[in-house]
Each structure stands twice: as structure tokens, then as C-alpha cells.
Design an enzyme around this catalytic site. Structure first.
Site, mmCIF file in Angstrom:
data_model
loop_
_atom_site.group_PDB
_atom_site.id
_atom_site.type_symbol
_atom_site.label_atom_id
_atom_site.label_comp_id
_atom_site.label_asym_id
_atom_site.label_seq_id
_atom_site.Cartn_x
_atom_site.Cartn_y
_atom_site.Cartn_z
ATOM 1 N N ARG A 169 0.859 -1.195 0.000
ATOM 2 C CA ARG A 169 0.000 0.000 0.000
ATOM 3 C C ARG A 169 0.886 1.232 0.000
ATOM 4 O O ARG A 169 2.103 1.144 0.140
ATOM 5 C CB ARG A 169 -1.006 -0.013 1.168
ATOM 6 C CG ARG A 169 -0.629 -0.653 2.467
ATOM 7 C CD ARG A 169 0.376 0.072 3.313
ATOM 8 N NE ARG A 169 0.091 1.480 3.410
ATOM 9 C CZ ARG A 169 0.988 2.396 3.670
ATOM 10 N NH1 ARG A 169 2.266 2.055 3.875
ATOM 11 N NH2 ARG A 169 0.674 3.675 3.727
ATOM 12 N N GLY A 170 0.218 2.405 -0.158
ATOM 13 C CA GLY A 170 0.960 3.640 -0.344
ATOM 14 C C GLY A 170 1.094 3.867 -1.846
ATOM 15 O O GLY A 170 1.470 2.936 -2.580
ATOM 16 N N ARG A 218 -7.445 -0.447 -6.845
ATOM 17 C CA ARG A 218 -7.633 0.691 -5.929
ATOM 18 C C ARG A 218 -7.764 1.962 -6.777
ATOM 19 O O ARG A 218 -6.863 2.287 -7.557
ATOM 20 C CB ARG A 218 -6.467 0.788 -4.940
ATOM 21 C CG ARG A 218 -6.403 -0.419 -4.005
ATOM 22 C CD ARG A 218 -5.558 -0.130 -2.785
ATOM 23 N NE ARG A 218 -6.243 0.740 -1.848
ATOM 24 C CZ ARG A 218 -5.640 1.317 -0.820
ATOM 25 N NH1 ARG A 218 -4.355 1.129 -0.604
ATOM 26 N NH2 ARG A 218 -6.320 2.084 0.015
ATOM 27 N N GLN A 272 -2.439 2.352 9.814
ATOM 28 C CA GLN A 272 -1.111 2.434 9.190
ATOM 29 C C GLN A 272 -0.141 3.248 10.042
ATOM 30 O O GLN A 272 1.064 3.002 10.042
ATOM 31 C CB GLN A 272 -1.212 3.080 7.790
ATOM 32 C CG GLN A 272 -1.901 2.222 6.757
ATOM 33 C CD GLN A 272 -3.390 2.488 6.682
ATOM 34 O OE1 GLN A 272 -4.021 2.844 7.680
ATOM 35 N NE2 GLN A 272 -3.972 2.297 5.524
ATOM 36 N N ASP A 317 -2.061 10.668 -2.315
ATOM 37 C CA ASP A 317 -2.428 9.608 -3.262
ATOM 38 C C ASP A 317 -2.727 10.158 -4.641
ATOM 39 O O ASP A 317 -2.560 9.474 -5.644
ATOM 40 C CB ASP A 317 -3.630 8.822 -2.742
ATOM 41 C CG ASP A 317 -3.164 7.865 -1.670
ATOM 42 O OD1 ASP A 317 -2.995 8.313 -0.522
ATOM 43 O OD2 ASP A 317 -2.911 6.693 -2.004
ATOM 44 N N ASN A 374 -5.523 12.277 0.249
ATOM 45 C CA ASN A 374 -4.632 11.446 1.074
ATOM 46 C C ASN A 374 -5.512 10.692 2.071
ATOM 47 O O ASN A 374 -6.739 10.864 2.121
ATOM 48 C CB ASN A 374 -3.575 12.303 1.770
ATOM 49 C CG ASN A 374 -2.487 11.460 2.403
ATOM 50 O OD1 ASN A 374 -1.930 10.566 1.774
ATOM 51 N ND2 ASN A 374 -2.188 11.689 3.666
HETATM 52 O O1 MRU Z 1 -4.631 3.111 2.045
HETATM 53 P P1 MRU Z 1 -3.150 3.335 1.970
HETATM 54 O O2 MRU Z 1 -2.411 2.787 3.141
HETATM 55 O O3 MRU Z 1 -2.581 2.868 0.652
HETATM 56 O O4 MRU Z 1 -3.000 4.914 2.009
HETATM 57 C C1 MRU Z 1 -1.714 5.456 1.918
HETATM 58 C C2 MRU Z 1 -1.686 6.938 2.050
HETATM 59 O O5 MRU Z 1 -2.690 7.582 2.184
HETATM 60 C C3 MRU Z 1 -0.336 7.581 1.933
HETATM 61 O O6 MRU Z 1 -0.281 8.738 2.700
HETATM 62 C C4 MRU Z 1 -0.082 7.962 0.458
HETATM 63 O O7 MRU Z 1 -0.326 6.889 -0.391
HETATM 64 C C5 MRU Z 1 1.310 8.431 0.256
HETATM 65 S S1 MRU Z 1 2.508 7.164 0.399
HETATM 66 C C6 MRU Z 1 4.025 7.820 0.039
#
Ligand code: MRU
Length: 342
Positions: A44-45, A87, A194, A235, A245
Site C-alpha cells: 500500500r501507499g 484501488r 497504518q 495519493d 490522502n
Molecule cells: O490506504 P493506503 O495505506 O494505501 O494509504 C496510503 C496513504 O494515504 C499515503 O499517505 C499515500 O499513499 C502516500 S505514500 C508515500
């Protein structure tokens, strides 16, 4: 600890669902395993999702058994669509897949085996380049970080969320490496935690002081602990500077404004969606209600309760003091400044 690595036609994905209590890699040998790992947040991220999807497309390409380029491209497109649907919010997913697809389309005159090799080269390039990009973000971001600083962050925008080094946590890392005294506060980031599970783990591994709070403590933290700045990842960023985000980011930006605390976003240029005028157009993923009604499989709410579970929110550009990219620190007017780095 790498979020993923490619070896012997297998994508090894650090299973972030198991962190911080278990360090296990998923050995993905086919596209379905990669798609599932993205869906369930094992990887993720935004930048890590992009890199994993690129390798997923390579795995898909390797499984196509034809000598006909038209059939190859048709099947590759179906695999791309499958990965794209995992996603919807992180634009890096689309960005990475489109880069690979255009390589395939531009080289239709080559042997299919050569195209497959080029796809793997491109996925490797995306992955390796991401670390460099994040180090640059760290360097630029460091200019905004004074010595002896308290930084509040949300979710995990670190090495785990990228190919390495991280974006928001990359800025923290860079400041730490420059011997600045940094103390991080991490919001736990409900529902999937997270912040509690990953950001704390990553900072502890790095030896950077960190304190965990629940999401609803951020306002009082700003009052009592004199937070100096908020840094988060992104994101997807629209042309006007609106930032999608992790859910809860918008609330932090409002609190930061009230307390006159700078609110910064750290993200690679690949997270800017040059096709979207404003954040209103960003698709926001909504996830299963069990993520809210359950913690670690245990029910915490009445059976059948109605639930809303958006995974992201949009922070309007007006509340974002700067966006730190590998091409420099962007400020308002974002649209004009983004056009220059497109
Ligand atoms: O749902 P996730 O854990 O994928 O969400 C991640 C985030 O919101 C992060 O802040 C974003 O992707 C930036 S990661 C460098």
C-alpha cells in the site's frame, strides 16, 4: 527492509498487513496474487502500489502464450484493467501501468519475448527511480524543517509506502540524517492503523523518536506539545493543488490552519494528476464496512450497524502551504507552477 523486490520472475511483497508483529514476504508469481495484495493492503501507499502494479503487469505479460502481437496486446490490456481496478484513488497505479502499456504499444514490431523483457526493464526503472525521487524530496523538504522540531504525520508515507526512503517520512529521515533533532507524532490512522502499525515501526527501526496518538488527539496535541509542522503524503494531487490522502488528513489541515502550523504535502510528480482540474474529480475509494466495525477480527459495534468507510479525503489547496516534490517546493498558485514541471 524493502517493501518489495523482484527475483527469479517472482515479486516478493512485504506483507504489511502482518506488520509490526510479523515480517513475511508474499511470493507473487502471477498477476492475481499481486492484484489481491494491492486490494487487501499487503502492499500500500501510492508509489508502492504503482511499482507493484508494474511488476504485476510483467507477471501477466510473462503468462501470455502467443506469437501474435495483436493477441498479446489485447490480453495485456485486460490484465492492465484488472490491476487498475484494484484501488481507484492512488494515481501512481494508472501512471505506472500506462508507462508499461505505451512501451508495449511502441514496440509491436519486436518479438514478444523482447517486449516482455522491455516491460520488466521499465518496471525495474520505476522501482529504482522511486528511491532517488524520494531522496530528492527529502533534500528539498529538509529546507522546511528547523532544528529541534516536532512533526505530526498521518498514515504511513514512508519507505514501506514506496520503493524506499519515503515521501513525508523521507523528509523526516533527511532531517534526521542532517543531525536535526526531530520528534515525530504519528496519528494511529483508523480504520487500518497504518500510523500505529507501520509509521511507528519504521521510525523505531531508524532510531527516530516517535510518539503514537489516536486520531482524535491531534487538536489537543497541537495546543499542548507545540507541533511545529504537519507533513503528510498524497495519493493524488489535482492541478489546482487539492490533495487526496488518507482519511483524516483534511481534519489535520483544518486544525493546522486554526493553530497557524504549516501544513506540507510530500509527493513525487507522478502523484500529480495533470488531467484533473480539482479535487472534486478525484475518485475516493470506499472500503468494506468490517474495517470499521471490527478490529483484528473482533466486533466493536452493534451487528448490522450502518457504516460509511471512505479510505481517503481531499484537502483543499487553500489549506496546503507547500507541496514538496523531487523538482522542488511548489507553492500557490499550484496550477501555474505544476504546468512548469509537467
Ligand atoms: O490506504 P493506503 O495505506 O494505501 O494509504 C496510503 C496513504 O494515504 C499515503 O499517505 C499515500 O499513499 C502516500 S505514500 C508515500
Amino acid at each position: 527492509m524493502k517493501s518489495m523486490f523482484w527475483k527469479n520472475n517472482t515479486l516478493n511483497i512485504l506483507d504489511q498487513v502482518k506488520l509490526p508483529h510479523g515480517v513475511e514476504y508474499i511470493q507473487a508469481k502471477d498477476v492475481d496474487t499481486v492484484a489481491e495484495a494491492i486490494c487487501c493492503l499487503s502492499v500500500r501507499g501510492a508509489p508502492a502500489i504503482g511499482a507493484a502494479a508494474a511488476y504485476g503487469l510483467v507477471l501477466g505479460a510473462l503468462s501470455i502464450n502467443t506469437k501474435d502481437t495483436n493477441i498479446f496486446l489485447k490480453e495485456l490490456k485486460q490484465i492492465k484493467d484488472k490491476l487498475l481496478s484494484t484501488r481507484p484513488t492512488a494515481v501512481n497505479l494508472k501512471w505506472a501501468l500506462e508507462r508499461l502499456m505505451s512501451i508495449a504499444k511502441q514496440n509491436v514490431n519486436l518479438q514478444i519475448d523482447d517486449i516482455k523483457e522491455m516491460l520488466l526493464d521499465e518496471a525495474n526503472r520505476i522501482f529504482n527511480k522511486d528511491v532517488e525521487v524520494n531522496q530528492k524530496i527529502g533534500e528539498y523538504g529538509c529546507e522546511l524543517v528547523p532544528d529541534n522540531v516536532i512533526i505530526l504525520t498521518h498514515c504511513n508515507a514512508g519507505a514501506l509506502a514506496t520503493a524506499g526512503f519515503g515521501t513525508a517520512l523521507g523528509v523526516v529521515r533527511a532531517a534526521h540524517y542532517k543531525n536535526k533533532k526531530v520528534h515525530v507524532y504519528s496519528c494511529e490512522t483508523r480504520p487500518l492503523l497504518q500510523g500505529a502499525r507501520l509509521t511507528t515501526w519504521e521510525m523505531l527501526e531508524e532510531g527516530i523518536p516517535i510518539t503514537l496518538i489516536t486520531d482524535n488527539m491531534a487538536g489537543y496535541l497541537m495546543v499542548r506539545k507545540k507541533v511545529d509542522l504537519v507533513i503528510v503524503g498524497a495519493d493524488r494531487i489535482a492541478l489546482n493543488g487539492d490533495v487526496a490522502n488518507k482519511i483524516g488528513t483534511y481534519s489535520l489541515s483544518v486544525l493546522a490552519k486554526e493553530h497557524k502550523i504549516p501544513f506540507y504535502v510530500a509527493a513525487p510528480v507522478s502523484t500529480i494528476d495533470f488531467e484533473l482540474e480539482s479535487g472534486e474529480q478525484i475518485p475516493i475509494e470506499e472500503r468494506a464496512k468490517e474495517e470499521v466495525t471490527h478490529i483484528k477480527g473482533m466486533s466493536i459495534a452493534p451487528e448490522g450497524i450502518d457504516v460509511w468507510n471512505p479510505a481517503f479525503d481531499v484537502t483543499p489547496a487553500t489549506l496546503v502551504d507547500a507541496i514538496i516534490t523531487e523538482q522542488g517546493i511548489m507553492r500557490k498558485p499550484y496550477k501555474e507552477n505544476f504546468e512548469k514541471i509537467k
